[in-house]
Write a protein that holds these residues in place. Structure first.
Motif, mmCIF file in Angstrom:
data_model
loop_
_atom_site.group_PDB
_atom_site.id
_atom_site.type_symbol
_atom_site.label_atom_id
_atom_site.label_comp_id
_atom_site.label_asym_id
_atom_site.label_seq_id
_atom_site.Cartn_x
_atom_site.Cartn_y
_atom_site.Cartn_z
ATOM 1 N N ARG A 34 5.931 41.007 62.909
ATOM 2 C CA ARG A 34 7.405 41.098 62.855
ATOM 3 C C ARG A 34 8.044 39.873 63.504
ATOM 4 N NH1 ARG A 34 9.206 45.815 60.787
ATOM 5 N NH2 ARG A 34 7.824 47.612 60.904
ATOM 6 N N LYS A 35 7.456 39.431 64.595
ATOM 7 C CA LYS A 35 7.973 38.219 65.257
ATOM 8 C C LYS A 35 7.886 37.016 64.320
ATOM 9 C CE LYS A 35 6.968 39.030 70.125
ATOM 10 N NZ LYS A 35 5.985 38.734 71.178
ATOM 11 N N ARG A 36 6.761 36.906 63.649
ATOM 12 C CA ARG A 36 6.541 35.780 62.730
ATOM 13 C C ARG A 36 7.532 35.832 61.567
ATOM 14 N NH1 ARG A 36 2.671 34.217 58.391
ATOM 15 N NH2 ARG A 36 2.685 36.402 57.889
ATOM 16 N N ASN A 37 7.738 37.054 61.035
ATOM 17 C CA ASN A 37 8.684 37.206 59.927
ATOM 18 C C ASN A 37 10.097 36.832 60.347
ATOM 19 O OD1 ASN A 37 6.654 38.037 58.330
ATOM 20 N ND2 ASN A 37 7.151 40.204 58.365
ATOM 21 N N LYS A 38 10.467 37.246 61.566
ATOM 22 C CA LYS A 38 11.812 36.921 62.069
ATOM 23 C C LYS A 38 11.992 35.414 62.143
ATOM 24 C CE LYS A 38 13.198 40.838 64.914
ATOM 25 N NZ LYS A 38 13.302 41.337 66.285
ATOM 26 N N ARG A 39 10.978 34.741 62.659
ATOM 27 C CA ARG A 39 11.049 33.288 62.797
ATOM 28 C C ARG A 39 11.192 32.635 61.424
ATOM 29 N NH1 ARG A 39 5.953 31.650 65.065
ATOM 30 N NH2 ARG A 39 6.230 33.388 66.475
ATOM 31 N N ARG A 40 10.467 33.160 60.456
ATOM 32 C CA ARG A 40 10.528 32.595 59.105
ATOM 33 C C ARG A 40 11.915 32.782 58.497
ATOM 34 N NH1 ARG A 40 6.288 34.484 54.572
ATOM 35 N NH2 ARG A 40 7.571 36.324 54.604
ATOM 36 N N TRP A 41 12.481 33.974 58.681
ATOM 37 C CA TRP A 41 13.824 34.225 58.145
ATOM 38 C C TRP A 41 14.880 33.377 58.841
ATOM 39 C CZ3 TRP A 41 15.016 35.901 53.670
ATOM 40 C CH2 TRP A 41 14.178 36.778 52.998
ATOM 41 N N ALA A 42 14.683 33.150 60.124
ATOM 42 C CA ALA A 42 15.638 32.308 60.861
ATOM 43 C C ALA A 42 15.676 30.907 60.258
ATOM 44 C CB ALA A 42 15.246 32.244 62.334
ATOM 45 N N ILE A 43 14.507 30.393 59.906
ATOM 46 C CA ILE A 43 14.448 29.052 59.301
ATOM 47 C C ILE A 43 15.125 29.067 57.933
ATOM 48 C CG2 ILE A 43 12.866 27.290 58.383
ATOM 49 C CD1 ILE A 43 10.893 28.217 60.631
ATOM 50 N N ILE A 44 14.832 30.109 57.143
ATOM 51 C CA ILE A 44 15.424 30.199 55.795
ATOM 52 C C ILE A 44 16.946 30.279 55.889
ATOM 53 C CG2 ILE A 44 15.640 31.697 53.762
ATOM 54 C CD1 ILE A 44 12.620 32.372 54.207
ATOM 55 N N TRP A 45 17.438 31.114 56.818
ATOM 56 C CA TRP A 45 18.895 31.263 56.971
ATOM 57 C C TRP A 45 19.546 29.976 57.452
ATOM 58 C CZ3 TRP A 45 21.793 34.522 54.661
ATOM 59 C CH2 TRP A 45 21.322 35.798 54.340
ATOM 60 N N PHE A 46 18.858 29.289 58.324
ATOM 61 C CA PHE A 46 19.407 28.030 58.844
ATOM 62 C C PHE A 46 19.580 27.012 57.715
ATOM 63 C CE2 PHE A 46 18.554 23.738 60.497
ATOM 64 C CZ PHE A 46 19.643 23.605 61.338
ATOM 65 N N ILE A 47 18.546 26.887 56.903
ATOM 66 C CA ILE A 47 18.604 25.915 55.800
ATOM 67 C C ILE A 47 19.662 26.348 54.775
ATOM 68 C CG2 ILE A 47 17.284 24.924 53.877
ATOM 69 C CD1 ILE A 47 14.823 25.111 55.774
ATOM 70 N N SER A 48 19.705 27.665 54.464
ATOM 71 C CA SER A 48 20.705 28.158 53.512
ATOM 72 C C SER A 48 22.111 27.897 54.036
ATOM 73 C CB SER A 48 20.532 29.659 53.276
ATOM 74 O OG SER A 48 19.220 29.933 52.946
ATOM 75 N N GLY A 49 22.296 28.166 55.328
ATOM 76 C CA GLY A 49 23.614 27.945 55.943
ATOM 77 C C GLY A 49 24.041 26.497 55.848
#
Lengths: 485, 186
Positions: A34-49
């Motif tokens: 779950r920690k790893r998934n959160k980190r991955r989504w944070a990167i995706i959201w950052f780039i999308s933003g």
């Protein structure tokens, strides 16, 4: 002949051997996942933003600029005063008389006549309802030639220190505000002098043509025309405001060229000593020669630029860089292999022996934040040449680069733990600005980048510094102008 | 097969349910692998957890040409060896001495033991013997490969294996004798 019955039986039995782990294993694993998934989504959201923000800024700039122009067109079409009696009573300077008695009123603090200089022919915006033409040209250049024929029929208001305003000229039904010649009534103005006022005069329908060679200057013109509406142009004040608030431009950058990973001079000499062979003590200190050949590299990024003064600007951005190098390798090995990299033991699944059987592509993926200063070297406005110098702190996202095992096996393998993730790059280059009259100007030029930080960690026998030399293209997407007062 | 593909796809998308499904499908056999390489269940579970983390991290590298079970098993073996090398307790026990002469291969007993009993005997071997024995006899690595994995010479690996095998045969014989005498006593 060895007896393999024992091994075969053992293998059969052990192959099916199962043991049930406790539930705690999955619970720990789930937490980590779950920690790893959160980190991955944070990167995706950052780039999308980042993408959405860039797109938003772009569309915002596209919407605001046409609105500003619409308001000018409406105002100027209705209310430009072309009557003969438009002289401002407050003017201390008498009206300038031209050939056809059209008058240009201006105020001047210091006068200075320049005989030479060039004028870039700007693009023209015409207001269609008006037949006769009064032309006002706003030019960014430093000095304006008064004598050139091409300036005839225009009033040129330079953004720079000096500019000329001349009287208008009437030919038939056409009325023009004309740049004057030396021997006629003319005056040269300095921007920092008293405010100037310009009036065109015609009893018929005058047309106003605005020459606008730069989006930033168009806002100048906006201010000027609004003041025409009030029978007076106070360009001096507008110019002052524009000088203080400079527009920020945004754009994209593409680099393409040759990238390399080479040792610095010091490290080369050190490894040369080591690679001469085993030491006298007989310890296995032999270091095999190892090199990476240059290959194609590229980068893609976005940037924003803020002019600090007319010739120096500051640029900051975000870029993805992919540098590649080539290494000659032998046969590929598969299966678990534990190697010592000089720091610790690492387990590798894929590795290569030494040889020249095939070429392996080492890829380095970096995300960097370049910050640089651009200095315009020439005064000319036709082809501005800039010199850029800056730093690019970055992060090596990943790499598949091969290392050489420190033991005598000489096996080439990839080890993600041996990279220096933080990379500080020094970059410099020159750029030639093309299509400068266009809103989307293009800058082209050579660029060189050298990573001050070694690519590999200190303990390895080959540190390597990444470098890149190639061509750079900066394309201006849009300009965000400061707000008008 | 289709189910497995779907599970892999979902795992790559980060779906916990799919990851749980994959874990449940392979946890028991992989725990067996980890159990053979370690000395305690706690250590085996640590290796299993670390191994599965690596499986989920590198699942995108899995080529469907091979079997998923085999791929996971190889990761578990690699993780186990890495664990032994990292853990100071095991590292101190893994001392490989250069052989002066090869031990003689003793007569092979017939294996009548169950898998779990053999596994517990393997775990009683010294760590160096245990690792070499597991890699050669069970995993099927050659001595050259074992030499590279453990950073020892081929001869050392061969010698270590012979000693481990002789010791294990000895224990199996004793186990059989004990069992027979117990049965006789009953």
């Amino acid at each position: 002949m060895p007896d393999n019955t024992f091994e075969n039986k053992l293998n059969q039995q052990m192959g099916d051997f199962r043991f049930t782990p406790s539930e705690a294993v999955w619970q720990k694993l789930e937490t980590d996942l779950r920690k790893r998934n959160k980190r991955r989504w944070a990167i995706i959201w950052f780039i999308s933003g980042l993408v959405v923000l860039s797109a938003g800024l772009y569309f915002y700039s596209q919407l605001t600029i046409p609105e500003a122009f619409n308001s000018i067109t409406q105002n100027s079409g209705k209310s430009i005063n072309t009557e003969n009696n438009t002289a401002d009573g407050n003017n201390s300077t008498p009206p300038l008389k031209g050939n056809n008695n059209d008058e240009v009123y201006a105020r001047n603090g210091q006068s200075s006549t320049e005989e030479t200089g060039t004028t870039v022919k700007p693009e023209t915006l015409k207001i269609p309802e008006l037949k006769n033409q009064s032309e006002i040209t706003v030019n960014q250049q430093q000095k304006i030639d008064k004598q050139g024929k091409s300036q005839k029929g225009k009033i040129e208001i330079a953004q720079s220190d000096e500019y000329n305003v001349a009287e208008s000229e009437k030919t038939g039904e056409k009325t023009k505000l004309t740049a004057d010649t030396k021997d006629t009534d003319s005056e040269n103005f300095k921007r920092k002098s008293a405010p100037q006022k310009v009036f065109g005069k015609d009893s018929a329908n005058p047309a106003i043509t605005m020459h606008n060679d730069d989006p930033a200057v168009s806002s100048l013109l906006i201010g000027g025309l609004q003041n025409v509406n009030d029978s007076a142009i106070s360009t001096r004040n507008e110019l002052k405001i524009e000088t203080k608030k400079r527009a920020i431009t945004f754009g994209v950058r593409i680099d393409a060229g040759r990238s390399a990973n080479s040792e610095s001079a010091f490290e080369q000499s050190k490894s040369a000593d080591l690679s001469t062979g085993p030491t006298s003590g007989g310890s296995p200190s032999y270091v095999y020669p190892y090199s990476q050949e240059p290959s194609f590299g590229w980068s893609l990024g976005i940037w924003m630029r803020k002019p600090l003064n007319p010739r120096i600007s500051l640029l900051a951005g975000l870029a993805y860089q992919q540098y590649r190098t080539k290494t000659s390798v032998g046969t590929q090995g598969q299966g678990g292999l534990v190697l010592n990299n000089g720091v610790r033991d690492v387990m590798v699944d894929q590795y290569y022996s030494q040889g020249n059987l095939e070429t392996y592509q080492n890829r380095y993926h970096l995300l960097s934040l370049p910050v640089e200063i651009a200095i315009q070297l020439n005064k000319g406005s036709k082809l501005p040449i800039s010199w850029q110098l800056g730093l690019a702190p970055g992060w090596m996202i990943s790499s598949n680069s091969l290392f050489k095992a420190k033991d005598s096996s000489g096996i080439l393998y990839s080890d993600k733990g041996m990279f220096n993730r933080f990379q500080l790059g020094l970059q410099t280059g020159f750029s030639f600005r093309l299509f400068r009259n266009s809103r989307n100007a293009l800058e082209l030029g050579p660029v060189f980048q050298y990573m001050l930080t070694p690519a590999f960690k200190n303990q390895i026998n080959y540190k390597g510094h990444l470098s890149f030399a190639g061509l750079r293209a900066d394309w201006t997407l849009f300009t965000l102008k400061p707000r008008q007062r | 097969m289709t189910d497995q593909r779907q599970i892999i796809k979902d795992c790559l998308r980060g779906k916990i349910i799919a990851q749980r499904a994959l874990y449940e499908a392979y946890a028991e056999p992989m725990m067996g692998v980890c159990y053979r390489y370690t000395k305690s269940v706690q250590d085996a579970e640590d290796v299993l957890q670390e191994g599965f983390m690596r499986v989920f991290t590198h699942l995108h590298q899995f080529r469907e040409e091979g079997e998923l079970g085999g791929w996971i098993r190889r990761i578990m073996v690699n993780t186990s060896i890495n664990y032994l090398k990292k853990n100071i307790h095991y590292r101190n026990e893994m001392v490989f001495t250069e052989p002066s002469m090869h031990p003689v291969l003793e007569a092979t007993p017939e294996i009548t033991l169950q898998a779990k009993e053999i596994a517990s005997l393997i775990r009683q071997l010294p760590t160096g013997y245990q690792t070499v024995f597991n890699l050669h006899a069970v995993e099927g690595y050659t001595h050259v490969e074992i030499g590279k994995i453990l950073g020892i010479s081929e001869n050392t690996s061969r010698s270590q294996y012979m000693r481990a095998r002789n010791l294990l045969c000895d224990w199996i014989k004793k186990w059989d004798e004990n069992t027979k005498s117990e049965n006789y006593a009953r």
